[in-house]
Design an enzyme around this catalytic site. Structure first.
Site, PDB file in Angstrom:
ATOM      1  N   ASP A 195       0.850  -1.208   0.000  1.00  0.00           N
ATOM      2  CA  ASP A 195       0.000   0.000   0.000  1.00  0.00           C
ATOM      3  C   ASP A 195       0.882   1.253   0.000  1.00  0.00           C
ATOM      4  OD1 ASP A 195       0.973  -0.348   2.611  1.00  0.00           O
ATOM      5  OD2 ASP A 195      -0.810   0.526   3.553  1.00  0.00           O
TER       6      ASP A 195
ATOM      7  N   ASP B 129       6.789   1.223   1.912  1.00  0.00           N
ATOM      8  CA  ASP B 129       6.466   0.244   0.861  1.00  0.00           C
ATOM      9  C   ASP B 129       7.299   0.540  -0.392  1.00  0.00           C
ATOM     10  OD1 ASP B 129       3.501  -0.959   1.773  1.00  0.00           O
ATOM     11  OD2 ASP B 129       3.856   1.091   2.396  1.00  0.00           O
TER      12      ASP B 129
ATOM     13  N   GLN C  59       7.049  11.959  10.604  1.00  0.00           N
ATOM     14  CA  GLN C  59       7.303  11.128  11.795  1.00  0.00           C
ATOM     15  C   GLN C  59       7.630  12.013  12.991  1.00  0.00           C
ATOM     16  OE1 GLN C  59       7.257   7.783  12.368  1.00  0.00           O
ATOM     17  NE2 GLN C  59       6.875   7.036  10.297  1.00  0.00           N
TER      18      GLN C  59
ATOM     19  N   HIS D 169       9.789   0.394   8.280  1.00  0.00           N
ATOM     20  CA  HIS D 169       9.111  -0.889   8.522  1.00  0.00           C
ATOM     21  C   HIS D 169       9.169  -1.890   7.353  1.00  0.00           C
ATOM     22  CE1 HIS D 169       7.060   1.061  11.947  1.00  0.00           C
ATOM     23  NE2 HIS D 169       6.668   2.022  11.144  1.00  0.00           N
ATOM     24  N   ASP D 170       8.529  -1.527   6.249  1.00  0.00           N
ATOM     25  CA  ASP D 170       8.227  -2.529   5.223  1.00  0.00           C
ATOM     26  C   ASP D 170       9.432  -3.196   4.553  1.00  0.00           C
ATOM     27  OD1 ASP D 170       5.533  -2.156   5.681  1.00  0.00           O
ATOM     28  OD2 ASP D 170       5.286  -0.696   4.068  1.00  0.00           O
TER      29      ASP D 170
HETATM   30  C1  BDR Z   1       2.975  -0.033   8.602  1.00  0.00           C
HETATM   31  O1  BDR Z   1       1.937   0.936   8.463  1.00  0.00           O
HETATM   32  C2  BDR Z   1       2.113   1.679   7.290  1.00  0.00           C
HETATM   33  O2  BDR Z   1       1.861   3.032   7.504  1.00  0.00           O
HETATM   34  C3  BDR Z   1       3.516   1.419   6.818  1.00  0.00           C
HETATM   35  O3  BDR Z   1       3.589   1.476   5.409  1.00  0.00           O
HETATM   36  C4  BDR Z   1       3.813   0.049   7.345  1.00  0.00           C
HETATM   37  O4  BDR Z   1       3.395  -0.941   6.437  1.00  0.00           O
HETATM   38  C5  BDR Z   1       3.707   0.209   9.888  1.00  0.00           C
HETATM   39  O5  BDR Z   1       2.844   0.113  10.975  1.00  0.00           O
HETATM   40 CA    CA Z   2       2.840  -0.425   4.152  1.00  0.00          CA
END
Ligand code: BDR
Ligand code: CA
Length: 307
Positions: free
Chosen positions: A8, A13, A224, A236-237
């Site tokens: 997404d 991502d 952030q 994260h991703d």
């Molecule tokens: C996840 O939430 C989304 O906002 C980011 O793309 C990641 O996949 C982290 O909590």
């Molecule tokens: Ca994501």
């Protein structure tokens, strides 16, 4: 390794897509999109923009525009109005395929001569829907590798992480599928912060991926800072794809995990039974440790591959 990436985009991502395209080790029949960080129209446009900019030929299949049961949720406060604010992508003529994500997932997995790894970096709606619609595809899935969940605190509520909170019922279906589930949650992704010195280090590598990375991460970090008070956001991703590139990156515990789908204050929480209290079937591998240095080396190598 045959991989379908369901995403997404989303700043992090986008970097997962960049990692995916950096290695010949991956055979990617397609990328699927879902509503999450933004509407599915926007996340699909973003996936196409990133792939086109980086010169990656993967086909894109648009997926679910809303979760299975709960109402929709998006995240413009981190990812902006477009879902990928901070970089203006050059125009291109690419469009998503006619086939929708669920149909593509089912068909691609059924047809594949080898087992497919499904990586999800957004709400798990498309995969859950495919598993419900065509349970036979389980026989040809190697494993599910997801960014989502948390053993500890969430990032949307005290209990829940965004991807699982967006569609808890979908995550529940995936965790109960009987497939090997590799959960890469906030416990490890919060440890890989894209601090300003990391942005500078990656920018210096040069090339088109470096330019995109630096621009996107600067906007990501501004947001952030506003929302979480962080100088560098958690990347994260990309931890999912980085792990597939080098399995030394993470340590996992094999445990029972159950998603809270009861709708109360802990709705969407991933209850990971690390202590083993419940004596229930171990249905998941939960990431508990990450080598931060190795992670950013992997990111740096991927960026360099686009020079
Ligand atoms: C996840 O939430 C989304 O906002 C980011 O793309 C990641 O996949 C982290 O909590
Ligand atoms: Ca994501």
């Amino acid at each position: 390794m045959k991989i379908i990436l369901d995403c997404d985009p989303g700043h992090d991502d986008a970097i997962a897509l960049m990692l995916l395209g950096s290695s010949d080790a991956f055979d990617v029949p397609g990328v699927t999109t879902v509503a999450g960080n933004q509407t599915v129209e926007k996340t699909t446009a973003n996936a196409l923009n990133v792939l086109s900019y980086l010169g990656l030929p993967y086909k894109v299949y648009k997926g679910a525009d809303r979760p299975l049961i709960r109402s929709s949720l998006i995240c413009p406060e981190i990812h902006g109005e477009t879902g990928l604010d901070g970089f203006v992508f050059p125009p291109h003529g690419r469009r998503e395929e006619e086939t929708d994500a669920r149909a593509f997932i089912v068909d691609a997995i059924r047809r594949s001569g080898e087992k497919v790894t499904v990586v999800t970096t957004g709400p798990m709606t498309n995969l859950a829907s495919a598993l419900l619609f065509a349970p036979d595809i389980k026989d040809n899935i190697e494993r599910i590798v997801l960014m989502g969940g948390s053993v500890g605190a969430g990032n949307v509520t005290p209990a829940a992480e965004f991807n699982v909170f967006c569609d808890p019922e979908a995550a529940d279906i995936c965790f109960k599928s009987g497939l090997p589930v590799y959960m890469i949650g906030l416990d490890v992704t919060r440890r890989v912060l894209v601090l300003p010195e990391i942005v500078e280090r990656m920018e210096k590598i040069g090339g088109k991926a470096a330019v995109m990375f630096a621009a996107l991460m600067r906007t990501f970090n501004e947001n952030q800072k506003k929302v979480f008070g962080l100088d560098g956001g958690p990347l994260h991703d990309p931890v999912t794809v980085a792990y597939l590139l080098d399995e030394r990156l993470l340590r996992f515990e094999h445990v029972h995990t159950e998603i809270d789908i009861q709708g109360g204050i802990s709705y969407g929480r991933t209850n990971c039974d690390l202590p083993g209290y419940l004596k229930k079937e171990k249905n998941s591998f939960v990431a508990t440790d990450i080598n931060e240095r190795l992670f950013f080396d992997i990111i740096g190598r991927a960026i360099a591959s686009y020079r």
